[in-house]
Write a protein that holds these residues in place. Structure first.
Motif, mmCIF file in Angstrom:
data_model
loop_
_atom_site.group_PDB
_atom_site.id
_atom_site.type_symbol
_atom_site.label_atom_id
_atom_site.label_comp_id
_atom_site.label_asym_id
_atom_site.label_seq_id
_atom_site.Cartn_x
_atom_site.Cartn_y
_atom_site.Cartn_z
ATOM 1 N N TRP A 133 0.828 -1.187 0.000
ATOM 2 C CA TRP A 133 0.000 0.000 0.000
ATOM 3 C C TRP A 133 0.873 1.251 0.000
ATOM 4 N N PRO A 134 0.315 2.408 -0.296
ATOM 5 C CA PRO A 134 1.110 3.638 -0.314
ATOM 6 C C PRO A 134 1.916 3.804 0.969
ATOM 7 N N GLY A 135 3.189 4.215 0.747
ATOM 8 C CA GLY A 135 4.094 4.308 1.885
ATOM 9 C C GLY A 135 4.815 3.005 2.134
ATOM 10 N N LYS A 136 4.669 2.004 1.146
ATOM 11 C CA LYS A 136 5.311 0.692 1.256
ATOM 12 C C LYS A 136 4.861 -0.072 2.492
ATOM 13 N N GLU A 137 3.623 0.196 2.942
ATOM 14 C CA GLU A 137 3.058 -0.518 4.082
ATOM 15 C C GLU A 137 2.372 -1.779 3.586
ATOM 16 N N THR A 138 2.499 -2.856 4.344
ATOM 17 C CA THR A 138 1.870 -4.118 3.962
ATOM 18 C C THR A 138 0.491 -4.288 4.581
ATOM 19 N N ASP A 139 0.193 -3.505 5.687
ATOM 20 C CA ASP A 139 -1.120 -3.609 6.316
ATOM 21 C C ASP A 139 -2.163 -2.878 5.500
ATOM 22 N N LYS A 140 -3.379 -3.408 5.521
ATOM 23 C CA LYS A 140 -4.477 -2.792 4.788
ATOM 24 C C LYS A 140 -4.777 -1.418 5.387
ATOM 25 N N PRO A 141 -4.875 -0.355 4.572
ATOM 26 C CA PRO A 141 -5.134 0.983 5.106
ATOM 27 C C PRO A 141 -6.491 1.075 5.758
ATOM 28 N N ARG A 142 -6.614 1.995 6.710
ATOM 29 C CA ARG A 142 -7.851 2.157 7.468
ATOM 30 C C ARG A 142 -8.690 3.312 6.941
ATOM 31 N N GLY A 143 -8.336 3.838 5.752
ATOM 32 C CA GLY A 143 -9.102 4.936 5.188
ATOM 33 C C GLY A 143 -8.524 6.294 5.556
ATOM 34 N N TRP A 144 -7.466 6.312 6.398
ATOM 35 C CA TRP A 144 -6.828 7.549 6.855
ATOM 36 C C TRP A 144 -5.366 7.236 7.095
ATOM 37 N N VAL A 145 -4.497 7.918 6.394
ATOM 38 C CA VAL A 145 -3.071 7.685 6.559
ATOM 39 C C VAL A 145 -2.605 8.419 7.810
ATOM 40 N N ALA A 146 -2.324 7.666 8.881
ATOM 41 C CA ALA A 146 -1.935 8.297 10.140
ATOM 42 C C ALA A 146 -0.541 8.889 10.042
ATOM 43 N N ALA A 147 0.421 8.078 9.690
ATOM 44 C CA ALA A 147 1.803 8.535 9.581
ATOM 45 C C ALA A 147 2.631 7.456 8.923
ATOM 46 N N THR A 148 3.692 7.858 8.291
ATOM 47 C CA THR A 148 4.647 6.926 7.696
ATOM 48 C C THR A 148 6.039 7.309 8.172
ATOM 49 N N LYS A 149 6.985 6.441 7.903
ATOM 50 C CA LYS A 149 8.357 6.740 8.301
ATOM 51 C C LYS A 149 8.893 7.937 7.535
ATOM 52 N N GLU A 150 8.434 8.097 6.281
ATOM 53 C CA GLU A 150 8.852 9.251 5.495
ATOM 54 C C GLU A 150 8.196 10.540 5.987
ATOM 55 N N ARG A 151 6.977 10.416 6.476
ATOM 56 C CA ARG A 151 6.277 11.587 7.011
ATOM 57 C C ARG A 151 5.702 11.231 8.379
ATOM 58 N N PRO A 152 6.530 11.332 9.424
ATOM 59 C CA PRO A 152 6.040 11.005 10.776
ATOM 60 C C PRO A 152 5.016 12.019 11.243
ATOM 61 N N LEU A 153 4.264 11.607 12.231
ATOM 62 C CA LEU A 153 3.228 12.468 12.814
ATOM 63 C C LEU A 153 3.876 13.691 13.468
ATOM 64 N N ARG A 154 3.404 14.861 13.132
ATOM 65 C CA ARG A 154 3.909 16.103 13.734
ATOM 66 C C ARG A 154 3.100 16.390 14.995
ATOM 67 N N ILE A 155 3.738 16.235 16.130
ATOM 68 C CA ILE A 155 3.038 16.380 17.409
ATOM 69 C C ILE A 155 3.565 17.613 18.125
ATOM 70 N N GLY A 156 2.688 18.576 18.332
ATOM 71 C CA GLY A 156 3.064 19.756 19.097
ATOM 72 C C GLY A 156 2.949 19.501 20.591
ATOM 73 N N ILE A 157 3.931 19.972 21.332
ATOM 74 C CA ILE A 157 3.902 19.825 22.796
ATOM 75 C C ILE A 157 4.114 21.206 23.421
ATOM 76 N N PRO A 158 3.371 21.533 24.469
ATOM 77 C CA PRO A 158 3.574 22.835 25.134
ATOM 78 C C PRO A 158 4.915 22.856 25.861
ATOM 79 N N ASN A 159 5.747 23.787 25.491
ATOM 80 C CA ASN A 159 7.061 23.927 26.128
ATOM 81 C C ASN A 159 6.894 24.769 27.388
ATOM 82 N N ARG A 160 6.529 24.096 28.490
ATOM 83 C CA ARG A 160 6.170 24.784 29.722
ATOM 84 C C ARG A 160 7.400 25.367 30.412
ATOM 85 N N ALA A 161 7.146 26.469 31.159
ATOM 86 C CA ALA A 161 8.180 27.072 31.994
ATOM 87 C C ALA A 161 7.963 26.739 33.471
#
Length: 482
Positions: free
Chosen positions: A18-46
């Protein structure tokens, strides 16, 4: 094409990719791939960095929320490549509303941190199942009611009372030992001596001793003990006065209703939704709200009070308040929890990760791993259920250990000097006795040893005046007529 040829071609087919060279059947939404990892924002607290922040030295993203997220991913049935992106400069807490908005606008794919699930945020993004219970609480200076029949015991902690009582007994015993041989007031039947010892010790508290000390060592011990008592009684009086009058200084805040009606200034944490909640939902004027940057600001403004440029109360979320109160016993929570919500992870609308992470959080909670993560971050010195919190006006043993050490050292030194002096006197007495009566000694060595021990206690119990007469008798024996 015959059946045999078709069968051979089937054996040569590879697995579907499947797209992204994944062997698992897609779930209808591409969560993340190794080429495009999930961009997760975190609050940089003081502040309250135990929950989530970026380490300024190693640039490592760490905290309770990060550990919960990583542990939850273990229960997701597929790989979720991701990278954390700090949001904020780390010098002040960022706006969490802005962080959630950036997820909805595809600047971030998700947000992980101490993000409260509230209505305005759920309208633009999806949240997971709450992983931490939350709600708003009110913090005020700790002004406990101090009335009661046993209020006079509150100035000292139990340890302080115990050590003080022990010293009364020790001082009475040592003075009895030092005075017994030379002071007739400390002699007599055992019952009378015991009563005299106890009454003398207790009477030092009121400085109305009916019995005087005669020996130099006894007076030295009494001088130091009376100095210790002067400091202790003065401190006790000041503390009791403070406890009995503290009710006049009690905060008028008993809950949110009284806080709203009081028109007093209210503090809240910078970057929190609390400010908008107080103005929009509770109709509190913005002029009453004071932005606080850190836990130190909480303590300072609460201590100053509303009449000296401080605040009457601080409204904040329960997890932050628990961490704030963990090492500050002079503040406390008043009233009931105002809201009941929780912290969750944020995803774009329609992301299947929100549902899958919710299931993972439930499984994490059922496995007790969630509790272990909390203990790791917030119970480093041990968590004790129902830990006793002492009254801030109580006097602790730590404040007086130097005085007790001084008194104990002087008392022990006086006792050692007395014992050394008495032992030397006893040795001289036995030597003279042995010289004059050696011709009558026929006892075995073990018998003489037993007699010496018995005689030593008799010797201590004897009056000093009688001992001196014995020495004089041995030094000037009567002449024998020939």
């Amino acid at each position: 094409m015959d059946t045999k040829s078709t069968s051979e071609m089937d054996h040569k087919l590879l697995n579907a990719s499947w797209p992204g060279k994944e062997t698992d059947k897609p779930r209808g939404w591409v969560a993340a791939t190794k080429e495009r990892p999930l961009r997760i924002g975190i609050p940089n607290r003081a502040t309250f960095v135990e929950y989530v922040t970026e380490d300024h030295g190693t640039h490592e993203i760490q905290g309770y929320c990060i550990d919960v997220f990583n542990a939850s991913l273990r229960f997701v049935p597929y790989d979720v490549p991701h990278r954390f992106i700090p949001f904020g400069d780390g010098k002040s807490n960022p706006s969490y509303d802005e962080l959630v908005r950036m997820v909805s606008e595809d600047v971030f794919d998700a947000a992980v941190g101490d993000i409260t699930i509230i209505t305005n945020r759920t309208r633009i993004a999806d949240f997971t199942q709450p992983y931490a219970a939350n709600g708003l609480v009110i913090v005020i200076p700790n002004r406990n009611s101090n009335s009661g029949a046993w209020v006079f015991l509150k100035p000292f902690t139990a340890e302080m009372w115990g050590v003080t009582a022990a010293f009364f007994l020790v001082i009475g015993l040592v003075i009895w030992i030092l005075e017994h041989r030379i002071n007739d007031d400390f002699r007599g039947p055992p019952r009378r001596q015991f009563i005299t010892m106890i009454l003398f010790s207790l009477s030092t508290l009121f400085k109305t001793n009916q019995v005087d000390t005669i020996s130099t060592l006894g007076r030295m011990v009494m001088m130091v003990w009376l100095f210790v008592l002067m400091v202790i009684t003065s401190s006790y009086t000041a503390s009791l006065t403070s406890i009995l009058t503290i009710q006049q200084l009690s905060s008028p805040i008993t809950g949110m209703d009284s806080l709203i009606a009081s028109n007093l200034p209210i503090g809240y944490q910078v970057g929190s939704f609390v400010g908008s909640y107080l103005t929009d939902s509770l109709n509190i004027a913005k002029s009453r709200l004071v932005v606080l940057e850190s836990p130190e600001d909480y303590a300072e403004k609460l201590s100053l009070g509303p009449t000296n440029g401080g605040v009457a109360a601080v409204v904040d979320e329960l997890p932050y308040v628990k961490l704030f109160l963990s090492d500050r016993k002079d503040f406390g929570i008043v009233g009931d929890m105002i809201t009941k919500n929780g912290w969750g992870f944020v995803f774009k609308r329609g992301s299947p990760l929100a549902m899958d992470l919710s299931t993972a959080i439930l499984r994490l909670s059922e496995s007790e791993d969630l509790k272990k993560i909390g203990d790791k971050w917030f119970c480093k010195d041990g968590c004790e259920a129902g830990r006793h919190v002492s009254d801030p006006n109580q006097l602790h043993l730590d404040s007086f250990w130097g005085l007790f050490l001084l008194c104990g050292s002087v008392t022990l030194t006086a006792l050692i000097i007395f014992l050394v002096k008495t032992v030397r006197q006893f040795v001289r007495y036995k030597k003279k006795q042995r010289d004059l009566m050696s011709q009558y000694s026929s006892a075995t060595s073990s018998t003489r040893c037993a007699q010496a021990v018995y005689s030593f206690f008799d010797f201590i119990d004897e009056k000093e005046e009688a001992i001196k007469k014995m020495f004089k008798q041995y030094e000037d024996p009567p002449s024998i007529a020939v």
